[in-house]
Enzyme design. Sequence first.
Site, short mmCIF file in Angstrom:
data_model
loop_
_atom_site.label_atom_id
_atom_site.label_comp_id
_atom_site.label_asym_id
_atom_site.label_seq_id
_atom_site.Cartn_x
_atom_site.Cartn_y
_atom_site.Cartn_z
N GLY A 8 0.88 -1.21 0.03
CA GLY A 8 -0.03 0.14 -0.13
C GLY A 8 0.92 1.28 0.00
CG ASN A 9 -0.71 4.88 -1.15
OD1 ASN A 9 -0.07 4.95 -2.22
ND2 ASN A 9 -2.07 4.73 -1.27
CE LYS A 13 -2.02 -3.30 3.44
NZ LYS A 13 -1.73 -1.95 2.94
CG ASP A 104 -5.31 -0.32 -3.43
OD1 ASP A 104 -5.75 0.08 -4.51
OD2 ASP A 104 -5.36 0.27 -2.49
#
Length: 246
Positions: A8-9, A13, A104
């Site tokens: 992600g940014n 994960k 995502d």
Amino acid sequence: MRLLVDIGNSRVKWACCNAGLWQLGQPLSHQDAAFVQRLRDCWQVLNPAPERVVIAAVGAASVLNEVIRLSQALWSCPIRELVSSGQALGVVNGYQEPASLGVDRWLALLAAARRYPDQAVCVVDLGTAMTVDMLDAHHHHLGGVIVPGLALMRSALSQGTAALPASGAIPGMGLADHTEQGMAYGAMWAAVGLIEQIMTHYAALRPRLILTGGDAVKVEGQLSRPYVLITDLVLQGMQCVEDESD
């Protein structure tokens, strides 16, 4: 065993899927100077070793490259990077340019559609950015919206004004009696108000509301309507794609 990695940014994960068993790993901030070493510490003890690494990335290309290099250094296995498509698993992408929809968001929609096959869904991802995407009951993506996430809203205020400090106040809803809390409350009112307004506007679809993302737990108790909290929805979407490719 397959290693699923969601970049992600702000965080990475990951989860291991082995013979139907699902094991979530500890999310790690890739803005930490020790990120690569911490990820190595987590991954080098995986047993069995991954037979494939599957990656979905919306973060910086440099982070993606670090994850790929580490995977190649630890294991000799294929690496697959997922991208958004025009349609998959019965879901039709509503973007004019399907590939431009964040992967995502796309994967979260695939997982939501798999979980609720005969129902409209509204997927709210509360991370660095906050996104809201709607699927109708036929799993046609109606589109979505993007706004700053809770922390980014507060950060924008502190950076864009001389008198407002960075806020570490506890998120919630109310009327504050000091500036830091006022910024935290304002961000929460904005996030919750957006969710409630979109759900009201599309009430005729009777969508199932799904919350995901790192800040979902901060928002969930503030909503006036039923919801489902699925913190690993993107990773579940990755597994859906992998299941289909078997």
